[in-house]
Structures are given as C-alpha cells and as structure tokens.
Design an enzyme around this catalytic site. Structure first.
Site, mmCIF file in Angstrom:
data_model
loop_
_atom_site.group_PDB
_atom_site.id
_atom_site.type_symbol
_atom_site.label_atom_id
_atom_site.label_comp_id
_atom_site.label_asym_id
_atom_site.label_seq_id
_atom_site.Cartn_x
_atom_site.Cartn_y
_atom_site.Cartn_z
ATOM 1 N N SER A 156 0.830 -1.211 0.000
ATOM 2 C CA SER A 156 0.000 0.000 0.000
ATOM 3 C C SER A 156 0.865 1.262 0.000
ATOM 4 C CB SER A 156 -0.906 0.024 1.235
ATOM 5 O OG SER A 156 -1.695 -1.143 1.289
HETATM 6 N N1 SAM Z 1 -0.282 -4.940 4.032
HETATM 7 C C1 SAM Z 1 0.463 -5.213 2.841
HETATM 8 C C2 SAM Z 1 1.832 -4.589 2.827
HETATM 9 O O1 SAM Z 1 2.190 -3.872 3.768
HETATM 10 O O2 SAM Z 1 2.572 -4.864 1.872
HETATM 11 C C3 SAM Z 1 -0.307 -4.884 1.589
HETATM 12 C C4 SAM Z 1 -1.339 -5.865 1.343
HETATM 13 S S1 SAM Z 1 -2.014 -6.026 -0.264
HETATM 14 C C5 SAM Z 1 -2.748 -4.470 -0.548
HETATM 15 C C6 SAM Z 1 -3.349 -7.142 0.152
HETATM 16 C C7 SAM Z 1 -2.889 -8.542 0.494
HETATM 17 O O3 SAM Z 1 -4.025 -9.287 0.961
HETATM 18 C C8 SAM Z 1 -2.325 -9.314 -0.693
HETATM 19 O O4 SAM Z 1 -1.029 -9.752 -0.401
HETATM 20 C C9 SAM Z 1 -3.300 -10.504 -0.832
HETATM 21 O O5 SAM Z 1 -2.679 -11.689 -1.286
HETATM 22 C C10 SAM Z 1 -3.831 -10.636 0.580
HETATM 23 N N2 SAM Z 1 -5.110 -11.336 0.726
HETATM 24 C C11 SAM Z 1 -6.217 -11.275 -0.051
HETATM 25 N N3 SAM Z 1 -7.189 -12.068 0.467
HETATM 26 C C12 SAM Z 1 -6.682 -12.622 1.603
HETATM 27 C C13 SAM Z 1 -7.207 -13.535 2.590
HETATM 28 N N4 SAM Z 1 -8.444 -14.035 2.520
HETATM 29 N N5 SAM Z 1 -6.406 -13.890 3.625
HETATM 30 C C14 SAM Z 1 -5.137 -13.399 3.722
HETATM 31 N N6 SAM Z 1 -4.597 -12.556 2.816
HETATM 32 C C15 SAM Z 1 -5.358 -12.168 1.782
#
Ligand code: SAM
Length: 228
Positions: free
Chosen positions: A63
């Site tokens: 993000s």
């Molecule tokens: N917080 C992160 C960072 O600091 O880099 C950014 C996260 S990114 C915007 C969203 C993440 O959520 C992705 O890596 C995606 O694979 C994960 N994601 C999506 N659905 C998910 C789920 N049900 N459980 C865990 N992770 C999930």
C-alpha cells in the site's frame, strides 16, 4: 548513484505530516523507523518513498505510505496491543504496526504482538524474508491462510487491520474483536468504488461503523471475501 533512503523517508514523513495525514507521535516515529525500501522488490527500491502503491508480484501491492499512515491513525494503536492484520503482502504495514505496539526501544515485557495472515504462499516467503532482515520477526507472527475467517487461535484482538477490500464486513472478524476494539477495513465492489470503514466495538459489545471515504484496494478473497 546511491540513494539516501533515510533522507527520502524523512521527507515523505514530513509531507504526510504537512498534509494532515500523520498526526500522532507513535505513528510518525514508526514510519521514520521502518525502512520501506526493504519491503519492495529490488528493482523498485528507488521508488520506495514515492507516495504510491507498488507491485510486489502475484497481482498484489504494497500500500501507499499515506494509506499505511491513515489506517494506523484510525486504529488508535497503543503499546501492548494484540493486533490481527489480514493481508501481509510485503510485511511493511505489519512492521509499522509492530513498531507502534512493540517499539524497538520499549522493554519487551510491555510489547504487544502482531498476527498477520497471507493467502499467497510466495508472499508469505517474501514477507518472512523482509521481516527477518529488518528484525521484526520477534514481534510478528505470519500465518499462511484465509484471513477472511480471522484467526480464532489467538482471538480476541485489540485491533484488526484488513488490507484488502471485502464485499462485506466478515462476521468472524467482528466476533474476534475485543470489547473496546477497533477494526479498519475497506469494503466495496471488486473493481470500482470501495469505502474505508472504521468499526468500533464498545465495552457492551455494540458495534458502530464510520466511513472514511473512497479507497482502492486489491480484493479480499476466501470464504468471507470474493471468489475469483
Ligand atoms: N499490508 C500489505 C503490505 O504492507 O505490503 C499490503 C497488502 S495487499 C494491498 C493485500 C494482500 O491481501 C495481498 O497480499 C493478498 O494476497 C492478501 N489477501 C487477499 N485475500 C486474503 C485472505 N483471505 N487472507 C489473507 N490474505 C489475503
């Protein structure tokens, strides 16, 4: 030419303060401490302090700094909190949260802990490497799994941070929030408008929502997310 990442980090934090996004001392301190350049793929390091999301592969992003700052401010984090993050990605946001709930210079007995869940196994490895290199694995546990269901083993949580957009607020996450707890979560349609919600549970267990405006996140998948 080598870049002075510390200077770039200071400038980004200063800009976020001027924009009124960064307000509390603990969030400012954490964002000054955690090196975002260590959480992006090597070829993108030079953009680490641009205020923009960056690709981390597998269709996912780290993000933008303003979004990390904003979500941390809304969470009202404190030293000692037990936090669940859904969507580890690069591990950067988890490190910023850990630096607030378990500051590097506070006695370890006072430390809180961050549990962070990631559904993409390659990103679990990426985040583990990043958090080991930067020294945060003593305050952060990474779990490979579907975070839309929460993490019942360690519930309830003082704070819950969801970093992917859900179709609705997943009930298990509300259930796993402590009375007096706060959750921040983007909710909305898959490719269009999403809203950032702050969910508060009072001491009697009553839940209230407030919208903080439009945002753009990758989708939350899984049982309480989208099926892609
Ligand atoms: N917080 C992160 C960072 O600091 O880099 C950014 C996260 S990114 C915007 C969203 C993440 O959520 C992705 O890596 C995606 O694979 C994960 N994601 C999506 N659905 C998910 C789920 N049900 N459980 C865990 N992770 C999930």
């Amino acid at each position: 030419m080598s870049l002075d990442f510390e200077e770039l980090r200071r400038r980004r934090v200063k800009a976020l303060i001027m924009e009124g996004i960064l307000r509390s001392e603990s969030v400012i301190r954490a964002m000054l401490r955690v090196p975002r350049e260590e959480f992006v793929p090597p070829h993108l390091k030079k953009y680490a302090y641009v205020d923009s999301p960056l690709s981390i592969g597998y269709g996912q992003t780290i993000s933008a700094p303003h979004m990390v700052a904003m979500m941390c401010e809304y969470l009202e984090l404190d030293v000692g909190h037990k936090v669940l993050e859904v969507g580890t990605g690069s591990g950067y946001h988890a490190a910023v949260v850990a630096e607030i709930v378990a500051p590097s210079d506070a006695p370890k007995e006072k430390w809180g802990h961050v549990y962070t869940m990631e559904i993409v196994p390659e990103l679990v490895r990426f985040a583990t490497d990043n958090l080991r290199r930067t020294g945060y694995l003593d305050r952060i546990t990474i779990i490979h799994g579907d975070g839309s269901k929460g993490y019942a083993e360690k519930a309830p949580f003082d704070r819950i941070l969801v970093t992917a957009a859900a179709p609705d607020i997943p009930k298990p996450l509300v259930d796993q929030l402590k009375p007096g707890g706060v959750m921040v979560i983007p909710v909305g349609s898959l490719h269009f408008f999403q809203e950032l919600f702050v969910v508060k549970k009072d001491e009697k267990g009553r839940v209230s929502l407030s919208s903080k405006g439009g945002v753009a996140f990758v989708p939350l998948v899984g049982e309480y997310g989208y099926s892609l």
